[in-house]
Design an enzyme around this catalytic site. Sequence first.
Site, PDB file in Angstrom:
ATOM      1  CE  LYS A 181     -23.417 -45.795 132.550  1.00 24.72           C
ATOM      2  NZ  LYS A 181     -23.870 -46.556 131.385  1.00 24.72           N
ATOM      3  CE1 TYR A 194     -21.082 -46.892 135.026  1.00 28.67           C
ATOM      4  CE2 TYR A 194     -22.383 -46.119 136.887  1.00 28.67           C
ATOM      5  CZ  TYR A 194     -22.222 -46.968 135.801  1.00 28.67           C
ATOM      6  OH  TYR A 194     -23.212 -47.873 135.482  1.00 28.67           O
TER       7      TYR A 194
END
Length: 253
Positions: free
Chosen positions: A162, A158
């Site tokens: 990002k 993640y």
Amino acid sequence: MLTFDFTGQVALITGAGRGIGRGLALAFAAAGAAVLVNDLDAQTAQAVAAELHAQGADALAVTADVRDRTAVDALVAAALARWGHVDILVNNAGVEPVASILEMSEADWDVVLDTNLKGTFLCTQAVGRIMQAQGRGAIINIASTAGKAQPLYLRSGYAASKAGQVGFTKEAAREFAAYGVRVNAVCPGVIVTPMTEHLRHNEQQMARWLSEIPARRLGEVTDVTPLVLFLASEAAAYIIGQAIHVDGGKLMA
Ligand code: NAP
């Protein structure tokens, strides 16, 4: 209260069946935009489009997986067939698998990178071609403070996706400025949505979060939506390539 007028404009929002995406669909529609409500889940996309119709807004639900180029092309073609233009793209669809690096499967790594980062690329490319021809448009990527200087825990895929979105935003911003298209990112902290629901039931986690957030509360979807509408609006005409935190002051870098 801030008010925006997107009458005559079309906003395409990915992952808009729930959470921040749904909030954005409601907010853009309330500001007069026609909204393409995309989600992987046909039921939630249709439910949100029905909510917008009930408010008198123009909306179209299109099920598509942002990881799939053919599906993304069909999604964008549906918007063009309906309205003939796309003025705003919000790359919001996202997933957050939780696993240690030693235990994360390759399949989970691919899902998070493909959804959060490749999906942003595919949608930006498909909509970017239309915006280039139009000579105008705004793209907002929903990244995360996890992509800046705020490491999480057990979320390596993640965080990588990002951080990738933030880097991609700056590259896209430079390229697309030449076409009159502005690209920016919004980096939420912890927001009350289905994505964070399991963690909000963990008392220790909640106490830690609250001790780290100067605002002393988690964010609501309505804390995020005004910034996205602002970045999509002409009021932000001179704001390009930024990745702005909405996190109650947790990250001040
Ligand atoms: P959410 O409640 O889990 O909603 C995400 C939506 O994206 C879901 O409707 C999901 O559909 C959809 N989606 C997932 N994969 C997709 C795909 N391949 N194609 C199309 N749609 C897909 O999450 P959220 O909290 O609203 O998060 C929205 C965005 O904000 C994400 O990019 C997230 O990383 C970012 N963000 C959230 C927070 C937070 O604290 N909530 C903080 C920082 C950043 P399904 O229902 O079918 O899974």
